[in-house]
Design a protein around this motif. Structure first.
Motif, mmCIF file in Angstrom:
data_model
loop_
_atom_site.group_PDB
_atom_site.id
_atom_site.type_symbol
_atom_site.label_atom_id
_atom_site.label_comp_id
_atom_site.label_asym_id
_atom_site.label_seq_id
_atom_site.Cartn_x
_atom_site.Cartn_y
_atom_site.Cartn_z
ATOM 1 N N ALA A 1 15.915 8.449 -31.014
ATOM 2 C CA ALA A 1 14.217 8.297 -29.912
ATOM 3 C C ALA A 1 14.220 7.037 -29.292
ATOM 4 O O ALA A 1 14.763 5.940 -29.723
ATOM 5 C CB ALA A 1 13.373 8.047 -31.148
ATOM 6 N N ASP A 2 14.395 7.833 -28.215
ATOM 7 C CA ASP A 2 14.432 6.633 -27.153
ATOM 8 C C ASP A 2 13.150 6.637 -26.366
ATOM 9 O O ASP A 2 12.396 6.734 -26.045
ATOM 10 C CB ASP A 2 14.826 6.952 -25.879
ATOM 11 N N GLU A 3 12.347 4.522 -27.183
ATOM 12 C CA GLU A 3 11.444 4.424 -26.371
ATOM 13 C C GLU A 3 10.347 5.492 -27.454
ATOM 14 O O GLU A 3 9.484 5.887 -25.947
ATOM 15 C CB GLU A 3 10.766 3.757 -25.145
ATOM 16 N N PHE B 1 13.568 12.078 -26.412
ATOM 17 C CA PHE B 1 13.570 11.042 -25.481
ATOM 18 C C PHE B 1 11.730 9.871 -24.558
ATOM 19 O O PHE B 1 10.889 10.458 -25.192
ATOM 20 C CB PHE B 1 13.326 12.462 -23.648
ATOM 21 N N GLN B 2 12.235 9.455 -23.482
ATOM 22 C CA GLN B 2 10.782 8.344 -23.817
ATOM 23 C C GLN B 2 10.002 9.282 -22.846
ATOM 24 O O GLN B 2 9.142 8.229 -23.441
ATOM 25 C CB GLN B 2 11.893 7.216 -22.706
ATOM 26 N N ASP B 3 10.353 10.041 -21.622
ATOM 27 C CA ASP B 3 8.885 10.407 -20.667
ATOM 28 C C ASP B 3 8.994 11.465 -21.452
ATOM 29 O O ASP B 3 9.382 12.641 -20.944
ATOM 30 C CB ASP B 3 9.824 10.102 -19.382
ATOM 31 N N LYS C 1 20.090 0.038 -23.946
ATOM 32 C CA LYS C 1 19.658 0.638 -25.388
ATOM 33 C C LYS C 1 20.012 2.013 -24.991
ATOM 34 O O LYS C 1 20.568 2.966 -25.806
ATOM 35 C CB LYS C 1 18.304 0.509 -25.292
ATOM 36 N N THR C 2 18.792 2.308 -23.939
ATOM 37 C CA THR C 2 19.344 4.291 -23.447
ATOM 38 C C THR C 2 20.673 5.147 -23.826
ATOM 39 O O THR C 2 21.094 5.724 -23.950
ATOM 40 C CB THR C 2 18.677 4.917 -22.196
ATOM 41 N N THR C 3 21.238 3.959 -23.160
ATOM 42 C CA THR C 3 22.814 4.365 -22.858
ATOM 43 C C THR C 3 23.750 4.722 -23.811
ATOM 44 O O THR C 3 24.654 5.482 -24.641
ATOM 45 C CB THR C 3 23.727 3.287 -21.990
HETATM 46 MG MG LIG Z 1 15.751 2.992 -21.320
#
Ligand SMILES: [Mg+2]
Ligand SMILES: Nc1ncnc2c1ncn2[C@@H]1O[C@H](COP(=O)(O)OP(=O)(O)OP(=O)(O)O)[C@@H](O)[C@H]1O
Lengths: 313, 340
Positions: B181-183, B98-100, B53-55
């Motif tokens: 939007a990544d998680e 980003f996720q974090d 997913k992120t890729t």
């Molecule tokens: Mg990911």
């Protein structure tokens, strides 16, 4: 993310000043800087002129006595601080700058550029510095510029490696990707996003490089690879040895310059330790634990010392 | 501005070389992803950890290059039109969250600074006053108040939820048409997840921004998504309107995913599904325990075949093409057709 909390310039220096180690280092360093700045006022005239009989022990007239050529040791010490500190700080600065430029470029660009720059760095890293130093110094015309160039050329590689490694790890952080996604250019990402996060590393590397440069400069002068008519801590040691001070027992000609070098190195090392302590959470928490234990009357617990960068040469 | 999609991916693949000396082994992180994102719509991308997913998202955001495939933005093949670096025009239209939120904001910069940069870069503000106004407006949009006080703070002085809102504000600063939007809620406290999801909803309906919303959490995908795609081992195996896909669950993997979630169809389960990530076994544990296939040696057939309860002979032989199930719903599964 060790640097997170203290990474901003102002906060970083404020935290630094609260440290006992940092304060000790800073006081010693400021003393020598003041000495270097005020020396021409305190000791006007040529420090190499003949003032009294050779090898006189310290007296009220000549506080640190005279050397083998009848020159005033204290005047030489004060004026010599100018040369030695100037070479030390400028070379320390050049080494750090060159290391940053090459290390960060390699680390940020990656790929082929990194491959080439890294090979280049490694070549300089494995060339034995001292022989190269002596070879270069004996072929080039003696003088401060030569010394600065030679010292910089032979010692930028290690900091470059350290900065490259740090850049490689920071480059993977999402805030760099976010800057890229915002449309920032490479130059701004390197200098405005990544570099400020390495501040503590850069500062302690700088201090380490200054110590190294002062030591190497003194060493080169002592071996006679510098302009010996110029007064510096290194040439003072050279002449002292040349006049067999050890045999004649005129300790006042070599102890003071040696002590000065040692004190400056000590001050810088204190600063490096302090920086390490405020940016390394593990050391910080160990200190807090030690404080609590002390309050409880349990005494101190010694832990494995962590060598800061700069002592690894 | 017709109903042509805003962004279209065609046969997007990403392979990473791994191993010593540049590596001869390749990780097939994403294989032939084709899909489109409509204007002002949310496309949810769900799948388990490591499914790519992120890729996929990073390729769309042009943070990593695609090994193969095309990305069409407003009908223009951007990978061909702008080789190498993405243009500023692309960056303005497509933004990333980003996720974090603890690593996506530079720790040495104030919130104000981090919002001013995109305003300056994209020419949305020039003078000091315009910048201050712009920053205040952005912070108000993401409901961070008092705006001036927040702008003066450093990231470590904010909570995770506040940071994620700042990250959203930064994405908005460019005035994008699409946000990837990544998680965005997976690292946030359960109690504040809804707030961020509702913010995304609002940005979609009020500003008409399209989203690609990546998650491994079906409940939130269903909550914000207009359409959804299910990803498994680097391949998109099913896609279509959210209700249809999660209701009909055409692909056996989607069924497994849905049954593994505690109560996937209720948004109230958001917190509960977070708990299940910690390892509380779902109903489908037996099937779940099977490792996903290695991404280094891809099987010739359907990547899900060895875990699939419905596997047939054909599944091991070739990868099923997408079969149309009507209403924009499709699945890559031989249950729905044959190739001859
Ligand atoms: Mg990911
Ligand atoms: N830079 C890289 N080099 C090598 N392999 C990578 C790289 N980035 C990702 N991968 C691999 O690609 C696969 C897909 O990773 P990706 O991060 O896209 O998964 P994901 O669906 O986002 O997972 P998660 O839910 O854990 O975030 C993984 O197997 C991962 O190990």
């Amino acid at each position: 993310m060790a640097d997170t909390e203290y990474a901003t310039g102002a906060r970083f220096f404020r935290a630094l000043l609260r440290q006992k180690k940092a304060a000790t280092g800073a006081v010693i360093l400021l003393f020598f800087l003041a000495l270097a700045l005020l020396a021409p006022l305190a000791f006007p005239g040529d420090p190499t002129r003949f003032v009294a009989r050779q090898n006189q022990a310290p007296s009220a007239r000549h506080l640190l006595g005279t050397n083998g050529q009848g020159q005033d040791v204290l005047a030489q010490l004060a004026l010599g601080a100018r040369t030695s500190l100037f070479v030390g700080f400028s070379v320390g600065f050049l080494i750090t700058l060159l290391g940053l430029a090459i290390g960060m470029t390699a680390g940020y660009l990656g790929g082929l550029a990194d491959g080439l720059l890294n090979t280049f760095t490694n070549v300089f890293l494995i060339i034995p510095a001292l022989p190269l130093l002596i070879t270069l110094a004996s072929f080039l015309p003696p003088g401060a510029t030569t010394v600065a160039l030679v010292l910089t050329a032979t010692s930028w590689a290690w900091p470059a490696r350290v900065f490259r490694a740090q850049t490689l790890s920071l480059r993977e952080k999402d805030f760099v990707a976010a800057a890229l996604a915002s449309g920032e250019g490479s130059r701004r990402i390197i200098f405005a996003e990544i570099l400020p996060n390495m501040l503590s590393l850069v500062v302690s590397s700088f201090f380490g490089n200054v110590v190294y440069a002062i030591g190497a400069d003194v060493g080169l002068a002592f071996l006679g690879f510098e302009d010996l008519n110029k007064v510096s801590w290194g040439t003072m040691l050279y002449w002292s040895q040349n006049n067999s001070a050890l045999l004649t027992g005129s300790w006042w000609t070599f102890v003071p310059p040696g002590l000065c070098v040692a004190l400056v190195a000590f001050a810088m090392t204190m600063l490096i330790y302090a920086i390490d302590e405020i940016t390394n959470p593990r050391l910080r928490s160990e200190k807090e634990i030690a404080g609590v234990l002390k309050k409880l009357g349990l005494g101190q617990r010694r832990s494995t010392p962590v060598l800061p960068y700069g002592n690894e040469r | 501005m017709s109903d042509a999609p805003l962004l279209e991916a065609r046969g997007l693949s990403k392979r990473f070389s791994v191993g010593l000396f540049g590596g001869s082994r390749q990780v097939h992180a994403v294989t032939e992803a084709s899909f489109s994102v409509d204007r002002g719509k949310v496309l949810a991308l769900v799948g388990e950890s490591g499914s790519g997913k992120t890729t996929t998202l990073r390729m769309l955001g042009r943070l990593v290059g695609a090994t193969e495939g095309e990305i069409l933005l407003d009908g223009v093949d951007v990978l061909k039109a702008e080789r190498g670096r993405a243009s500023l025009a692309f960056r303005r239209k497509v933004q990333v969250i980003f996720q974090d939120p603890f690593s996506s904001l530079n720790p040495v910069r104030t919130i104000g600074h981090c919002l001013e940069r995109p305003l300056l870069i994209h020419g949305h503000a020039r003078t000091e006053a315009e910048l201050r106004e712009g920053v205040r407006g952005l912070l108000e949009t993401v409901e961070l108040r008092p705006a001036d006080e927040i702008a003066a703070r450093y990231p470590h002085q904010l909570s995770g939820g506040q940071r994620q809102r700042v990250a959203i504000a930064r994405a908005l600063a460019a005035r994008p048409e699409l946000i990837l939007a990544d998680e965005p809620i997976s690292m946030l406290d359960v109690s504040i997840r809804m707030g961020v999801l509702n913010l995304i909803e609002r940005l979609k309906s009020e500003l008409g921004i399209a989203f690609v919303y990546v998650t491994h959490d079906l409940a939130s995908a269903r909550y914000v998504g207009d359409s959804v795609m299910v990803m498994y081992a680097g391949r998109i195996v099913e896609g279509g309107p959210c209700e249809t896909v999660l209701g009909e669950r055409a692909h056996p993997y989607t069924r497994l995913l849905v049954s593994a979630a505690p109560d996937p169809l209720k948004i109230a389960a958001l917190g509960a599904s977070a708990a299940s990530e910690q390892g509380a076994p779902g109903p489908a544990t037996a099937a779940r325990r099977v490792e996903p296939p290695s991404l280094i040696d891809l099987p010739p057939g359907c990547p899900f075949a060895e875990r699939c309860p419905e596997a047939m002979k054909a599944c091991a032989l070739s990868v099923p093409p997408p079969f149309d199930l009507g209403g924009g719903h499709w699945a890559r599964c031989f249950l729905y057709g044959r190739v001859d």
